[in-house]
Scaffold this active site. Structure first.
Site, short mmCIF file in Angstrom:
data_model
loop_
_atom_site.label_atom_id
_atom_site.label_comp_id
_atom_site.label_asym_id
_atom_site.label_seq_id
_atom_site.Cartn_x
_atom_site.Cartn_y
_atom_site.Cartn_z
N LYS A 152 2.75 -3.95 -9.16
CA LYS A 152 1.96 -2.71 -9.15
C LYS A 152 1.69 -2.27 -7.71
O LYS A 152 1.29 -3.08 -6.88
CB LYS A 152 0.65 -2.97 -9.87
CG LYS A 152 -0.30 -1.79 -9.88
CD LYS A 152 -1.46 -2.06 -10.82
CE LYS A 152 -2.51 -0.96 -10.76
NZ LYS A 152 -3.55 -1.15 -11.79
N SER A 177 -0.75 1.97 -12.77
CA SER A 177 -1.27 1.10 -13.83
C SER A 177 -0.38 1.12 -15.07
O SER A 177 0.22 2.16 -15.40
CB SER A 177 -2.68 1.51 -14.23
OG SER A 177 -3.55 1.32 -13.15
N HIS A 251 -4.32 -6.38 -16.65
CA HIS A 251 -4.81 -5.03 -16.97
C HIS A 251 -4.28 -4.69 -18.37
O HIS A 251 -3.14 -5.02 -18.68
CB HIS A 251 -4.22 -4.08 -15.90
CG HIS A 251 -4.74 -2.68 -15.92
ND1 HIS A 251 -4.47 -1.80 -16.93
CD2 HIS A 251 -5.49 -2.00 -15.01
CE1 HIS A 251 -5.03 -0.64 -16.65
NE2 HIS A 251 -5.66 -0.73 -15.50
N ASP A 303 -7.57 -7.82 -7.92
CA ASP A 303 -8.00 -6.56 -7.29
C ASP A 303 -9.41 -6.12 -7.64
O ASP A 303 -10.04 -5.37 -6.89
CB ASP A 303 -7.01 -5.43 -7.65
CG ASP A 303 -7.09 -5.01 -9.10
OD1 ASP A 303 -7.45 -5.87 -9.95
OD2 ASP A 303 -6.80 -3.85 -9.41
#
Ligand code: MG
Length: 482
Positions: A152, A177, A251, A303
């Site tokens: 990413k 994302s 994510h 992150d």
């Protein structure tokens, strides 16, 4: 009774696998130790760097940080052999600004990666990290490093903002994302797990500046990223290298490959983390096989904190309060493990650290001067990493967008503004007298001690005021969209 027997059996299996794993790991180390010495002797010079950056992984999601059921034997081994930091921070509680900070060593407010209008970049965003910013990759290029970005990016997907324009020789990954470009119907939270399909997210997979697959097959993406890192390491073993491996997961939407899906006691989120951990193991093994382990520093962190409204599809901040999107500890304190056998002094470090410090630390280790034409917020952690000295970092600023919400100095954190996110943890509240916590005594931020310690608040206020006197805010790069 049946339940107890099966649990006991599972625990036995688990212990057996752990011991087998340790045996195998040990054998491998022994069988390779001679080659390792020879190869390290052959190539003296600055160390290689590998950053493995997870997405939305919380402080409580790794075995080494106390998760009861997610199995992360490779990361746990790295933590045991290296340094496990317990007060390590990101510079923002969402993706884009956090990534800008780790790569440039600068608070995102300085380079326009914060905005009052948008917290992150989207597929219709026009801008990205300004080309004039200096990334770790650009720093290390000055010392002749081979550089790769994998995974990413989320710092601009137009050609002038991609990794290949920011110091990376190559790029392989999804540029933002993994839940963007949604084309499928239905609310992710309401969908049954087996109906979540990667085809419902039309995200591109890029090689350098070209799209090579769309939608990216996210079932295999974690494995492919780890394999790409291993291939790059093997191809560049004769020269210094820097690998920035930023996984798109955990994510949401969550995906895991066949070998991992349905295997973790923690469910799908655990499957995803166990596959990431397996990739970490592959990278460590490759470094050992190539005799590079002693001359490579591997860092693992994330992150921002867990995306809590996704319930079991989000991670855990462990004992920390709240999660992603907030300036509570759960949003911005992350696991961070440094590993390099014989180089990193094994320890648990409770001093302060920030992702921004990697820029300064790696630049110094590689012998590259820190840019003098701009403010760099990173500090050099070398003495802590190599000699176990106390961390030189004194404080942490908790920005939300372009505004300071909280500040930490030593053990104490003052909240000037508190605000939840994603419909959780309350609305925006400004505190005339800041809320004060002693995070060493009270890591869960429960007991306000502002009244008892006005002198501490005065010190933190002075720290914030000093920061503000030097602050020039960058022009907003996040707001403009097609
Ligand atoms: Mg994130």
């Amino acid at each position: 009774m049946k339940q107890t027997t099966s649990t006991t059996f599972t625990i036995h299996k688990l212990l057996l696998s752990v011991s087998l794993f340790s045996l195998l790991w040990g054998c491998q180390q022994n069988s390779n130790s001679e080659d390792t010495e020879q190869t390290s002797d052959e190539r003296q010079g600055p160390p290689n760097f590998v950053i493995i950056f997870a997405d939305d992984l919380g402080y409580g999601d790794l075995g080494a940080y106390g998760h009861p059921t997610i199995r992360t034997p490779n990361l746990d081994q790295m933590a045991a052999e290296g340094q496990r930091w317990t007060n390590f921070y990101v510079a923002a509680s969402v993706c884009t600004p956090s990534r800008a900070a780790i790569l440039t060593g600068r608070l995102p407010v300085r380079n326009g990666m914060t905005s009052n209008k948008s917290r992150v970049l989207f597929p219709n965003s026009l801008n990205g990290l300004p080309p004039g910013e200096v990334t770790i990759a650009e720093q290390l290029k000055k010392a002749g490093y081979a550089t790769a970005a994998i995974g990413k990016w989320h710092l601009g997907h137009r050609p002038q903002f991609l990794p290949t324009a920011q110091g990376f020789d190559t790029y392989f990954g999804i540029p933002y994302s993994n839940d963007m470009d949604k084309v499928g119907k239905g609310n992710y939270r309401a969908l049954p797990e087996d109906s979540i399909r990667y085809e419902d997210y039309n995200v591109p997979l890029m090689r350098d500046t070209a799209i090579i697959e769309q939608p990216a097959d996210q079932n295999t993406i974690t494995r492919r990223y780890s394999e790409e890192a291993v291939a790059f390491i093997k191809a560049h073993k004769e020269e210094p290298f820097f690998v920035y491996l930023a996984h798109n997961l955990p994510h949401i939407p969550l995906f895991a490959s066949k070998d991992f899906k349905g295997k973790s006691e923690r469910g799908l989120y655990g499957d995803v983390l166990e596959e990431i951990d397996d990739g970490v193991g592959k990278i460590i093994t490759a470094l050992k096989e190539e005799g590079l382990a002693e001359n490579t520093i591997v860092v693992f962190t994330s992150d921002n904190g867990p995306w809590l409204p996704f319930e079991t599809h989000g991670g855990s901040a462990g004992l920390l309060r709240a999660g992603k999107g907030t300036t509570w500890e759960g949003g911005m304190r992350e696991p961070c493990i440094f590993w390099s056998p014989g180089r990193i002094e094994p320890a648990v470090i409770t001093g302060l650290g920030s992702t921004m410090d990697l820029f300064t630390t790696f630049s110094n280790m590689a012998g590259v001067p820190i840019p003098e034409d701009r403010i760099i917020d990173g500090v050099d952690l070398s003495a802590t990493l190599l000699e176990g000295e106390p961390s030189p970092r004194k404080g942490i600023l908790y920005y939300r967008g372009p505004e300071i919400y909280a500040a930490r100095l030593g053990a104490y954190k003052a909240h000037y503004i508190t605000q939840g996110e994603y419909g959780q943890f309350g609305g925006k509240e400004e505190h005339a007298t800041p809320i004060l916590y002693n995070l060493s005594h009270d890591p869960s931020e429960q007991y306000n001690i502002a009244e008892e310690h006005p002198e501490v608040l005065a010190e933190i206020n002075a720290f914030v005021e000093e920061h503000k006197t030097n602050l020039v805010k960058g022009e907003d790069q996040l707001a403009d969209r097609e």
